[in-house]
Design a protein around this motif. Sequence first.
Motif, PDB file in Angstrom:
ATOM      1  N   GLU A 222     -31.766  -8.307 -17.745  1.00  0.00           N
ATOM      2  CA  GLU A 222     -31.171  -7.118 -18.355  1.00  0.00           C
ATOM      3  C   GLU A 222     -29.824  -6.789 -17.723  1.00  0.00           C
ATOM      4  O   GLU A 222     -28.874  -6.413 -18.403  1.00  0.00           O
ATOM      5  N   PHE A 223     -29.775  -6.913 -16.398  1.00  0.00           N
ATOM      6  CA  PHE A 223     -28.563  -6.539 -15.678  1.00  0.00           C
ATOM      7  C   PHE A 223     -27.358  -7.345 -16.169  1.00  0.00           C
ATOM      8  O   PHE A 223     -26.289  -6.799 -16.406  1.00  0.00           O
ATOM      9  N   PHE A 224     -27.551  -8.657 -16.308  1.00  0.00           N
ATOM     10  CA  PHE A 224     -26.415  -9.501 -16.696  1.00  0.00           C
ATOM     11  C   PHE A 224     -26.177  -9.503 -18.203  1.00  0.00           C
ATOM     12  O   PHE A 224     -25.037  -9.559 -18.652  1.00  0.00           O
ATOM     13  N   ASN A 225     -27.250  -9.453 -18.985  1.00  0.00           N
ATOM     14  CA  ASN A 225     -27.078  -9.561 -20.439  1.00  0.00           C
ATOM     15  C   ASN A 225     -26.780  -8.229 -21.095  1.00  0.00           C
ATOM     16  O   ASN A 225     -26.204  -8.185 -22.174  1.00  0.00           O
ATOM     17  N   ASN A 226     -27.223  -7.157 -20.431  1.00  0.00           N
ATOM     18  CA  ASN A 226     -27.154  -5.877 -21.105  1.00  0.00           C
ATOM     19  C   ASN A 226     -26.844  -4.751 -20.118  1.00  0.00           C
ATOM     20  O   ASN A 226     -27.609  -3.784 -20.022  1.00  0.00           O
ATOM     21  N   PRO A 227     -25.719  -4.880 -19.363  1.00  0.00           N
ATOM     22  CA  PRO A 227     -25.418  -3.833 -18.375  1.00  0.00           C
ATOM     23  C   PRO A 227     -25.203  -2.487 -19.081  1.00  0.00           C
ATOM     24  O   PRO A 227     -24.611  -2.447 -20.150  1.00  0.00           O
ATOM     25  N   ARG A 228     -25.727  -1.428 -18.455  1.00  0.00           N
ATOM     26  CA  ARG A 228     -25.699  -0.127 -19.134  1.00  0.00           C
ATOM     27  C   ARG A 228     -24.410   0.631 -18.880  1.00  0.00           C
ATOM     28  O   ARG A 228     -23.852   1.236 -19.781  1.00  0.00           O
ATOM     29  N   SER A 229     -23.956   0.608 -17.606  1.00  0.00           N
ATOM     30  CA  SER A 229     -22.824   1.489 -17.308  1.00  0.00           C
ATOM     31  C   SER A 229     -21.495   0.743 -17.431  1.00  0.00           C
ATOM     32  O   SER A 229     -21.421  -0.480 -17.245  1.00  0.00           O
ATOM     33  N   ASP A 230     -20.459   1.487 -17.758  1.00  0.00           N
ATOM     34  CA  ASP A 230     -19.129   0.884 -17.884  1.00  0.00           C
ATOM     35  C   ASP A 230     -18.651   0.312 -16.562  1.00  0.00           C
ATOM     36  O   ASP A 230     -17.979  -0.713 -16.522  1.00  0.00           O
ATOM     37  N   ARG A 231     -19.041   0.994 -15.472  1.00  0.00           N
ATOM     38  CA  ARG A 231     -18.616   0.498 -14.154  1.00  0.00           C
ATOM     39  C   ARG A 231     -19.242  -0.863 -13.865  1.00  0.00           C
ATOM     40  O   ARG A 231     -18.609  -1.738 -13.291  1.00  0.00           O
ATOM     41  N   THR A 232     -20.509  -1.032 -14.254  1.00  0.00           N
ATOM     42  CA  THR A 232     -21.167  -2.327 -14.058  1.00  0.00           C
ATOM     43  C   THR A 232     -20.480  -3.393 -14.909  1.00  0.00           C
ATOM     44  O   THR A 232     -20.182  -4.490 -14.429  1.00  0.00           O
ATOM     45  N   LYS A 233     -20.216  -3.054 -16.158  1.00  0.00           N
ATOM     46  CA  LYS A 233     -19.562  -4.017 -17.065  1.00  0.00           C
ATOM     47  C   LYS A 233     -18.223  -4.459 -16.505  1.00  0.00           C
ATOM     48  O   LYS A 233     -17.889  -5.643 -16.495  1.00  0.00           O
ATOM     49  N   ASP A 234     -17.461  -3.473 -16.020  1.00  0.00           N
ATOM     50  CA  ASP A 234     -16.141  -3.756 -15.478  1.00  0.00           C
ATOM     51  C   ASP A 234     -16.253  -4.684 -14.258  1.00  0.00           C
ATOM     52  O   ASP A 234     -15.526  -5.668 -14.142  1.00  0.00           O
ATOM     53  N   PHE A 235     -17.223  -4.377 -13.371  1.00  0.00           N
ATOM     54  CA  PHE A 235     -17.420  -5.189 -12.172  1.00  0.00           C
ATOM     55  C   PHE A 235     -17.814  -6.622 -12.554  1.00  0.00           C
ATOM     56  O   PHE A 235     -17.246  -7.588 -12.052  1.00  0.00           O
ATOM     57  N   LEU A 236     -18.765  -6.741 -13.467  1.00  0.00           N
ATOM     58  CA  LEU A 236     -19.238  -8.074 -13.863  1.00  0.00           C
ATOM     59  C   LEU A 236     -18.114  -8.876 -14.514  1.00  0.00           C
ATOM     60  O   LEU A 236     -18.003 -10.088 -14.287  1.00  0.00           O
ATOM     61  N   SER A 237     -17.257  -8.215 -15.269  1.00  0.00           N
ATOM     62  CA  SER A 237     -16.175  -8.943 -15.927  1.00  0.00           C
ATOM     63  C   SER A 237     -15.208  -9.518 -14.897  1.00  0.00           C
ATOM     64  O   SER A 237     -14.544 -10.519 -15.135  1.00  0.00           O
ATOM     65  N   LYS A 238     -15.155  -8.894 -13.712  1.00  0.00           N
ATOM     66  CA  LYS A 238     -14.248  -9.379 -12.675  1.00  0.00           C
ATOM     67  C   LYS A 238     -14.838 -10.528 -11.870  1.00  0.00           C
ATOM     68  O   LYS A 238     -14.105 -11.361 -11.343  1.00  0.00           O
ATOM     69  N   ILE A 239     -16.175 -10.545 -11.720  1.00  0.00           N
ATOM     70  CA  ILE A 239     -16.725 -11.569 -10.822  1.00  0.00           C
ATOM     71  C   ILE A 239     -17.389 -12.735 -11.549  1.00  0.00           C
ATOM     72  O   ILE A 239     -17.662 -13.762 -10.944  1.00  0.00           O
ATOM     73  N   LEU A 240     -17.695 -12.593 -12.838  1.00  0.00           N
ATOM     74  CA  LEU A 240     -18.412 -13.687 -13.507  1.00  0.00           C
ATOM     75  C   LEU A 240     -17.437 -14.653 -14.195  1.00  0.00           C
ATOM     76  O   LEU A 240     -16.354 -14.282 -14.577  1.00  0.00           O
TER      77      LEU A 240
END
Length: 240
Positions: A222-240
Motif C-alpha cells: 500500500e505504501f508504495f502503490n498507494n501513498p496517501r499523503s502528498d508529502r509521502t508522494k513527493d518523497f517517494l518521487s525523489k528517491i524511487l
Amino acid sequence: MISFKNVNKWFGEFQVLNNINLDIKKGEVVVICGPSGSGKSTLIRCINRLEPIQEGSITVDGMVVSDPATNMTLLRAEVGFVFQQFNLYPHMTVLENITLAPTMVRHMNKGQATAIAMELLKKVDIPDKAGAYPSQLSGGQQQRVAIARGLAMQPKIMLFDEPTSALDPEMINEVLDVMKSLAREGMTMICVTHEMGFAREVADRVIFMDGGLLIEENTPLEFFNNPRSDRTKDFLSKIL
Ligand code: ADP
Ligand code: MG
C-alpha cells in the motif's frame, strides 16, 4: 514489544518528535523512511534512552524506558543497535569486538562468548576474519561485524540506523542480505533506511516521517502503490 505513547521531544526550542504513537509487535519488521532531519534517528535513539524524552512514554518489552527505576543495563542488553558509522573499536580484533559486551555485561565466560562469536561470524559470512582488525576490513565487512556484535548480546530487538548509507554501492547487498535473513528468522527490527527494495521484500510495515511527525504507516504494498499523503508522494518521487 515496543510502544510509543504520545511521545514529544525537544532539542531546546526545537520540537524534534511530535506526538508519536507507535506499537511494534514481537517479530515485526518496520522500516522508517523520511527526509533528512525528520527525526528518524532521534526516534530510534529514544528506544534505549540514548536520548531522553520530555513527554509521553516508551515501553520496551514491558520496561518503561524513562522510569528511573528501569535497569538500563538490562534494557540495553535486549536492544541491539547498528549505526551508519560502524563504531567498531579500532584497537580490538573482530573477535574482541564481538565478545567484549557478552563477557563484561552478560558475564559470559570467554570460551562461551568466543563460541557464540564464531557462530555469528559464520552467519554474517566472514568466518575467517576473527583475528583481523577493523581497519583491515572493507566497509561491508565492518558493518557485518557490527551486526554480529549486536547479536552477540542475544537481543530481542535490533535497531538499524541507515546501516548501508556509508557503504560503497557494491557492499550494500551483503549487509542487506544479513538483515533479510535476520528478519526471516523472526527478529523484531526497526530499520531506518532508504533501501526501498529491502522495505518491499521484508518489511511488515513502512513508516514515513517528516518534520518530527509520523505522517503515514502502511504495508509496503500500500505504501508504495498507494501513498496517501502528498508529502509521502513527493518523497517517494525523489528517491524511487
Ligand atoms: P534524521 O535521522 O531523520 O535525519 P535526526 O533525528 O538526526 O533526523 O534529527 C532531527 C532534527 O533534530 C534535525 O534538525 C537535527 O539537526 C536535530 N538534532 C538532532 N540531534 C540533535 C542534538 N543533539 N541537538 C540539537 N539538535 C539535534
Ligand atoms: Mg538519521
